[in-house]
Write an enzyme that holds these catalytic residues in place. Structure first.
Site, PDB file in Angstrom:
ATOM      1  N   HIS A  74       0.797  -1.245  -0.059  1.00 42.55           N
ATOM      2  CA  HIS A  74       0.067  -0.051   0.132  1.00 42.55           C
ATOM      3  C   HIS A  74       0.933   1.295  -0.141  1.00 42.55           C
ATOM      4  O   HIS A  74       2.277   1.115  -0.195  1.00 42.55           O
ATOM      5  CB  HIS A  74      -0.782  -0.054   1.329  1.00 42.55           C
ATOM      6  CG  HIS A  74      -0.248  -0.178   2.519  1.00 42.55           C
ATOM      7  ND1 HIS A  74       0.452   0.781   3.052  1.00 42.55           N
ATOM      8  CD2 HIS A  74      -0.261  -1.278   3.301  1.00 42.55           C
ATOM      9  CE1 HIS A  74       0.959   0.005   4.201  1.00 42.55           C
ATOM     10  NE2 HIS A  74       0.585  -1.073   4.274  1.00 42.55           N
ATOM     11  N   GLN A 122       9.093  -3.029  16.056  1.00 46.70           N
ATOM     12  CA  GLN A 122       9.946  -4.057  15.328  1.00 46.70           C
ATOM     13  C   GLN A 122      11.020  -3.235  14.755  1.00 46.70           C
ATOM     14  O   GLN A 122      12.000  -3.708  14.705  1.00 46.70           O
ATOM     15  CB  GLN A 122       9.052  -4.341  13.772  1.00 46.70           C
ATOM     16  CG  GLN A 122       9.605  -4.707  12.848  1.00 46.70           C
ATOM     17  CD  GLN A 122       8.966  -5.253  11.658  1.00 46.70           C
ATOM     18  OE1 GLN A 122       8.065  -6.293  11.786  1.00 46.70           O
ATOM     19  NE2 GLN A 122       8.505  -4.513  10.496  1.00 46.70           N
ATOM     20  N   HIS A 170       4.068   1.123   1.983  1.00 41.96           N
ATOM     21  CA  HIS A 170       5.320   0.544   1.484  1.00 41.96           C
ATOM     22  C   HIS A 170       5.901   1.163   0.324  1.00 41.96           C
ATOM     23  O   HIS A 170       6.770   1.552   0.118  1.00 41.96           O
ATOM     24  CB  HIS A 170       4.707  -0.737   0.772  1.00 41.96           C
ATOM     25  CG  HIS A 170       4.366  -1.622   1.842  1.00 41.96           C
ATOM     26  ND1 HIS A 170       2.963  -2.230   2.168  1.00 41.96           N
ATOM     27  CD2 HIS A 170       4.976  -2.297   2.772  1.00 41.96           C
ATOM     28  CE1 HIS A 170       2.795  -2.929   2.971  1.00 41.96           C
ATOM     29  NE2 HIS A 170       4.304  -3.319   3.453  1.00 41.96           N
TER      30      HIS A 170
HETATM   31  O1  PAF Z   1       6.780  -5.403   8.617  1.00 45.96           O
HETATM   32  C1  PAF Z   1       6.656  -6.463   8.092  1.00 45.96           C
HETATM   33  O2  PAF Z   1       5.827  -6.545   6.907  1.00 45.96           O
HETATM   34  C2  PAF Z   1       7.408  -7.681   8.469  1.00 45.96           C
HETATM   35  O3  PAF Z   1       7.316  -7.960   9.828  1.00 45.96           O
HETATM   36  C3  PAF Z   1       8.663  -7.982   8.001  1.00 45.96           C
HETATM   37  C4  PAF Z   1       9.781  -6.962   8.492  1.00 45.96           C
HETATM   38  C5  PAF Z   1       8.693  -7.762   6.426  1.00 45.96           C
HETATM   39  C6  PAF Z   1       9.277  -9.500   8.520  1.00 45.96           C
HETATM   40  O4  PAF Z   1       8.351 -10.456   8.025  1.00 45.96           O
END
Ligand code: PAF
Length: 291
Positions: free
Chosen positions: A43, A163, A46
């Protein structure tokens, strides 16, 4: 340039060996790789990551598209997670991605894995508290992607702030030779943070979901008053929307340690709207707010 790679064209590698060979060949001729790791269902958020990555000078833009089973709990949405590969590759082409890595589950985890990356104490907090094993899964796949694609840069969104923080710690603690770049959250005009999971929301749920970003804005607005005031203000907004079931609302330091009394902090929220779990966060400056 190597026979495997024509600059400016999208190369799709579903095979692990092909991907490794291309990455090695690019490195051998001095090219730098900027990686945007994704699980697909691409989307605007990204696209923003890809645009940031492609602005890095002299880099080949790579994106991985892999729905990583290791980071989904048994009751989570691994099976129903959207996998629109054709549309994703179209977006990759539009965003001038030159290397798309689209491995299968079997290729990434043949009979395993037996070894995983331990995310440390932060991995069990916030998102990790309600998603046991999630960050071990994320850090394991990120480590594998770094090993296979050998990027010089890796670009992650601040939307998944925990993350991003854990990937920074991974790179620091395991001395990985990758520069991690964080990109601010992309929001719809009404404030909702872009997420692949927004696709699950009905119109009514989507309206309710706006409460998350509204709560963050309300908290940031009173940041001059300190942590308790910020939390109280954000909580008051969330409490007004009964269809938002809050999992946590927390104020932390920028590295997700304890929040400082003054200065940069992060306000983080997670909630369920129907069966969809949503997260959001924003930077706040305690003791120096907008009032
Ligand atoms: O953020 C994401 O889409 C996922 O956690 C990642 C970093 C691609 C790992 O699978």
């Amino acid at each position: 340039m190597t026979p495997r790679f024509t600059p400016g064209q999208l190369h799709v590698h579903s095979g692990l060996d092909d991907m490794v060979a291309t990455a090695r060949a690019l490195r051998a001729v001095g090219r730098k790789i900027a990686l945007v790791p994704t699980m697909g269902a691409l989307h605007d958020g990204h696209r923003q990551l890809m645009r940031t990555a492609r602005r890095l000078p002299g880099t080949v833009l790579a994106a991985s598209i892999f729905v990583n089973p290791l980071q989904f709990g048994p009751d989570e949405d691994y099976d129903r997670y959207p996998r629109p590969l054709e549309a994703d590759l179209k977006i990759c082409g539009e965003e001038r991605v030159e290397l798309a890595f689209t491995p299968s589950r079997e290729q990434m985890y043949p009979g395993g894995p037996e070894i995983m990356v331990d995310p440390g104490p932060l991995g069990g907090e916030l998102e990790g508290a309600s998603r046991p094993g999630h960050f071990a899964g994320v850090l394991t796949v990120v480590t594998k992607l770094f090993t296979i694609i050998q990027p010089h840069y890796a670009v992650f969104g601040e939307k998944d702030y925990q993350q991003l923080t854990l990937v920074r710690k991974l790179v620091r603690d395991l001395n990985l030779d990758v520069k991690v770049i964080g990109v601010p959250i992309v929001r719809d005009p009404d404030g909702l943070a872009r997420s692949s999971r927004n696709a699950y929301l009905s119109d009514e749920q989507r309206t309710a979901a706006i409460t998350l970003s509204a709560a963050l804005v309300a908290g940031a607005r009173v940041s001059a008053g300190g942590a308790a005031v910020v939390l109280e203000s954000a909580r008051a907004v969330l409490d007004k929307e009964p269809s938002v079931a809050v999992d946590y609302l927390e104020l932390r330091g920028a590295d997700l340690g304890p929040a400082p009394e003054h200065g940069e902090a992060r306000l983080l929220v997670a909630a369920r709207v129907g069966s969809t779990r949503l997260i959001d966060n924003s930077q706040v400056f305690l003791g120096q707010g907008e009032d």
